[in-house]
Design a protein around this motif. Structure first.
Motif, short mmCIF file in Angstrom:
data_model
loop_
_atom_site.label_atom_id
_atom_site.label_comp_id
_atom_site.label_asym_id
_atom_site.label_seq_id
_atom_site.Cartn_x
_atom_site.Cartn_y
_atom_site.Cartn_z
N GLU A 181 -8.43 -4.24 -4.29
CA GLU A 181 -6.98 -4.24 -4.16
C GLU A 181 -6.50 -2.88 -3.67
O GLU A 181 -7.15 -1.86 -3.90
CB GLU A 181 -6.31 -4.59 -5.49
CG GLU A 181 -6.47 -3.53 -6.57
CD GLU A 181 -5.76 -3.92 -7.86
OE1 GLU A 181 -5.37 -2.99 -8.58
OE2 GLU A 181 -5.61 -5.11 -8.16
N PHE A 195 -3.06 -11.86 -0.33
CA PHE A 195 -1.95 -11.66 -1.25
C PHE A 195 -1.27 -13.00 -1.51
O PHE A 195 -1.39 -13.93 -0.69
CB PHE A 195 -0.94 -10.66 -0.68
CG PHE A 195 -1.51 -9.29 -0.43
CD1 PHE A 195 -2.25 -8.64 -1.41
CD2 PHE A 195 -1.31 -8.65 0.78
CE1 PHE A 195 -2.78 -7.37 -1.18
CE2 PHE A 195 -1.84 -7.39 1.02
CZ PHE A 195 -2.57 -6.75 0.04
N ASP A 207 0.80 -1.22 0.00
CA ASP A 207 0.00 0.00 0.00
C ASP A 207 0.84 1.28 0.00
O ASP A 207 0.29 2.37 -0.04
CB ASP A 207 -0.94 0.01 1.21
CG ASP A 207 -0.22 -0.35 2.50
OD1 ASP A 207 1.01 -0.21 2.57
OD2 ASP A 207 -0.90 -0.80 3.44
N LEU A 251 -1.03 -0.86 -5.09
CA LEU A 251 -0.51 -2.22 -5.09
C LEU A 251 0.60 -2.41 -6.13
O LEU A 251 1.70 -2.86 -5.80
CB LEU A 251 -1.65 -3.21 -5.36
CG LEU A 251 -1.23 -4.66 -5.59
CD1 LEU A 251 -0.57 -5.25 -4.36
CD2 LEU A 251 -2.44 -5.50 -6.01
#
Length: 302
Positions: A264, A181, A74, A268
Motif C-alpha cells: 500500500e 483501490f 500517495d 495512504l
C-alpha cells in the motif's frame, strides 16, 4: 490558443504539479498540488505549495480554480492551504477547489472504511465537474475528461493540445497506475488509456507522477530527471503497459497480477483522511494519522 504551462516536480512523492495560465489575461488554474507531510514526525509543511505561490506571484497570475484529478492515495492535497493564501493575496477573488462529480462514490466508500463523519465531507469541494464539462481559463477553453480505472472519480483536463492525465497514463517507461483501490478497475483503466491514445499524435499527455530511473540520460527537468509529458504518438509506440497493439485481456491479466503484489502507498491513510475532506484536516484525532504540527493556513473540516 495554447496555455502557458508551468511544471513543478515534487520528488518525495514523485508528483507533478501544474499551473496552467492564459498568458494574455493572466488567469490561471493549479492542478494536483502537494502538501508536505512527514509520517514519522507528524509535521505538515508547505514548501512544495509555496513554490507554486512563488510562480503565481512572480507571473502576476490570478488563480480562479484549484483542480484535482482524483482523490490521491500517495500525497495530501494543498488545495485549501493554497486557497487561503491566494484569498489573502488576491483579496476578493476566491479560487474554487474542484474535482469530478464521481467524488461522491469515493467519499461514501472511504467514509465507511475510515469511519469519517458525513458532516466532515459535506460540501468538501466548492465545485464538482460533470463528465465532459467545459470551463474557461481566461480566454482559453478547458474540458473535463472522465478517466476512471485508477479510481472511479478520476478525471483529466484538456487545454488546447494538452491533456493533463493525472494517474491514468504514466510516461512510457513507467506505464500505468495500479487499479486495486476500492472502485478501481483494470478494464476501465484500459479504456481510459485507449481514450487518451485516440487524441491526435502531437497532443501532449502530462502525467500526474514520474519515478525516473537512473538510466534516463537526458533529464528534461533539471536534476530530477523527471519528465512532465510525452506525446500521444510516443505513448502509442512506447508505453510498456499500454500501446496501440495492447489487447484488453492481456492488460487486465497483467495489471491484476501486478497489483496483487504491490504494497500500500506509504501515505495512504493520511491522504484519504485529508483528500476526501477536500484538503481539510480531520476535526479530531484519527488512527494512523500522527499530527504534531501544522501551518495555521491549513484548515480543519467544519
Amino acid at each position: 490558443m495554447e496555455p502557458k504551462i508551468h511544471t513543478v516536480f515534487e520528488p518525495v512523492t514523485g508528483t507533478w504539479q501544474y499551473i496552467i495560465a492564459d498568458p494574455s489575461r493572466k488567469e490561471a488554474v493549479i492542478i494536483d498540488s502537494v502538501l508536505d507531510y512527514d509520517r514519522d514526525t507528524g509535521v505538515i509543511s508547505t514548501a512544495s505549495a509555496d513554490k507554486l505561490l512563488e510562480l503565481i506571484m512572480g507571473n502576476e497570475y490570478m488563480v480562479s480554480r484549484i483542480l484535482e484529478t482524483h482523490v490521491h492515495a500517495d500525497h495530501l492535497t494543498a488545495s485549501r492551504y493554497l486557497q487561503n493564501m491566494l484569498l489573502q493575496r488576491q483579496q476578493q477573488q476566491r479560487p474554487l477547489v474542484c474535482i469530478g462529480k464521481h467524488i461522491s462514490q469515493v467519499q461514501e466508500t472511504m467514509g465507511q472504511i475510515y469511519d469519517i463523519p458525513a458532516s466532515e465531507m459535506q460540501d468538501a469541494f466548492d465545485y464538482t465537474f460533470s463528465d465532459g464539462e467545459k470551463f474557461r481559463i481566461g480566454d482559453l477553453e478547458a474540458q473535463v475528461l472522465h478517466l476512471p480505472g485508477h479510481t472511479p472519480d478520476h478525471i483529466g483536463y484538456i487545454v488546447g493540445s494538452n491533456v493533463f492525465t493525472g494517474d491514468s497514463m504514466f510516461n512510457p517507461d513507467i506505464g500505468s497506475a495500479r487499479c486495486d483501490f476500492p472502485g478501481g478497475s483494470a478494464v476501465a483503466l484500459y479504456k481510459s488509456m485507449h481514450k487518451l491514445l485516440s487524441f491526435p499524435g502531437h497532443f501532449r499527455l502530462y502525467t500526474g507522477h514520474d519515478y525516473p530511473s537512473k538510466d534516463r540520460c537526458v533529464p528534461e527537468n533539471g536534476k530530477s530527471g523527471a519528465i512532465p509529458y510525452t506525446t500521444v504518438e510516443a505513448q502509442s509506440k512506447e508505453n510498456k503497459h499500454m500501446n496501440a497493439s495492447t489487447q484488453l485481456v492481456d492488460f487486465v491479466r497483467w495489471r491484476t497480477e501486478r497489483d496483487s503484489a504491490l504494497p500500500e502507498p506509504k501515505l495512504l491513510h493520511q491522504s484519504m483522511h485529508v483528500n476526501v475532506r477536500g484538503g481539510r484536516l480531520p476535526v479530531g484525532l484519527v488512527e494512523r494519522f500522527k499530527l504534531e504540527q501544522k501551518p495555521v493556513n491549513v484548515p480543519r473540516a467544519a
